[in-house]
Design a protein around this motif. Structure first.
Motif: not given
Length: 392
Positions: A9-10, A170-172, A228-230
């Motif tokens: 969700g994030t 994929v997470t925060d 997720y920014q990766h």
């Protein structure tokens, strides 16, 4: 390579993050990989939907309401992929290609889910399926859910049944960290961690991947957690190694029980470190430990018991908080760990009752998030092992 990528969700919490997700998926497809996508509800959508239910509601209606979060996410990600020229299709309960089916008990119908998942996998060379996580469908066509952490469960389960090489969560967070970066300085990423280590952390507060999801991890299936920014689904983050197995272990060396008592022990900061450190200073290993309101108990090899009693007695004399130390018998430690133990209710009760029925006394029980140790008389060890093996 066939990959199932799950976006939490994030990681879908804003339009910018949806774009990041779509970019990473499109890049993997462009590189020639087969990608299936599992999505959670965007941000706190599910909580908002639940908060909106201010009336008595049937479970079926509740499932339909909360499913709207994942359904919306699937449409958003599908549309973002289409805008990038990727042939994608959202897949949800009620649709022709929906794979996750539950039986009359609400449990996953493994045979039917596997059949449908493999059929969906056969289409991955032509299209990127974007599936709603957390949700399932029963044989009557009604929406059901997979419970807490259900989107992680969807991803790993489908990765297993679809013959994927890897599942990417994929997470925060940047994978598993050495500590909470919001609290401790210098926290860094852990490149690899075992399923057992991660499950211990997860059951004690680490929000990385739902422990229930890892029950579906097979040896040949890779599972990795990335931020997720990766931007790259195919590298980085933390790799989760191994699989769960139910292990029953019988201590091969007799243990003695040393108990240090003291009425003020609970109010003495560092007393456990003082006692265990004293044993460590003379090279005595502690096999297990337990504490109460006015005592601390150490289990260690019987051959070390006399020296350990002397060492601990010296601390009792020096510490006003302590009153006495005593040594008891020869015990065997019987341990059960791994498998689905943490998600099974009544495990400890079942062990104790089963042993009691066979007139084997459990002198102590020590538990962690993922294991149970029962201390029995040394002479009862083989019989206790046989009883527990028959039970579990």
């Amino acid at each position: 390579m066939r990959v199932v990528a799950k976006f939490g969700g994030t990681s879908l919490g804003s339009g910018d993050r949806v774009n990041r997700a779509a970019d990473s998926i499109a890049a993997a497809v462009e590189a020639g990989h087969e990608i299936a996508v599992v999505v959670s509800a965007m941000g706190s959508t599910t909580d908002s939907l639940l908060d909106g239910i201010q009336f008595d509601v049937a479970e079926g209606d509740k499932a339909e309401i909360v499913s709207m979060g994942e359904r919306t996410s699937a449409r958003m990600v599908k549309a973002a992929l289409s805008a990038r020229g990727v042939d994608a299709a959202f897949v949800e309960p009620g649709g022709e290609h929906w794979p996750v089916i539950t039986d009359s008990h609400g449990e996953v119908d493994v045979e039917e889910t596997t059949r449908r998942a493999q059929a969906l996998a056969d289409r991955m060379g032509e299209v990127v399926p974007v599936l709603t996580g957390f949700l399932a469908e029963d044989h009557a066509g009604s929406v059901t859910t997979l419970g807490r952490g259900g989107s992680d469960t969807t991803a790993v389960m489908l990765g297993n049944y679809m013959g994927a090489e890897e599942v990417v969560i994929v997470t925060d967070v940047e994978g598993v960290m050495t500590g909470d970066p919001r609290v401790v300085e210098g926290a860094r990423n852990v490149g690899e961690i075992s399923v057992d280590e991660l499950r211990n952390l997860s059951f004690r507060g680490a929000e990385v991947i739902a422990p229930s999801a890892l029950n579906y991890k097979e040896p040949e299936l890779g599972v990795r957690v990335v931020h997720y920014q990766h931007g790259d689904l195919l590298q980085g983050g933390t790799s989760i190694e191994g699989t769960f197995e139910t292990l029953i272990d019988l201590q091969e060396t007799p243990l003695s029980c040393l108990t240090v008592a003291g009425r003020a022990i609970r109010n003495r900061p560092g007393i456990l470190a003082t006692l265990s450190g004293a044993l460590g200073d003379v090279g005595i290993n502690i096999d297990a430990a337990a504490s109460g309101l006015d005592s601390i108990t150490f289990y260690l090899y019987t051959e070390d018991a006399t020296e350990a009693e002397t060492v601990l007695h010296e601390r009792v004399i020096d510490e006003d908080a302590l009153s006495s130390v005593t040594v008891d018998g020869e015990f065997a430690a019987l341990r059960i760990s791994g498998g689905e133990l943490p998600t099974q209710s009544g495990v400890v009760q079942g062990m104790i009752e089963t042993l009691s029925d066979e007139h084997v006394t459990a002198h102590d029980v020590i538990t962690s998030a993922t294991s149970v140790a029962v201390l029995v008389d040394w002479d009862d060890r083989e019989r206790a092992l046989s009883i527990v093996q028959d039970t579990f």
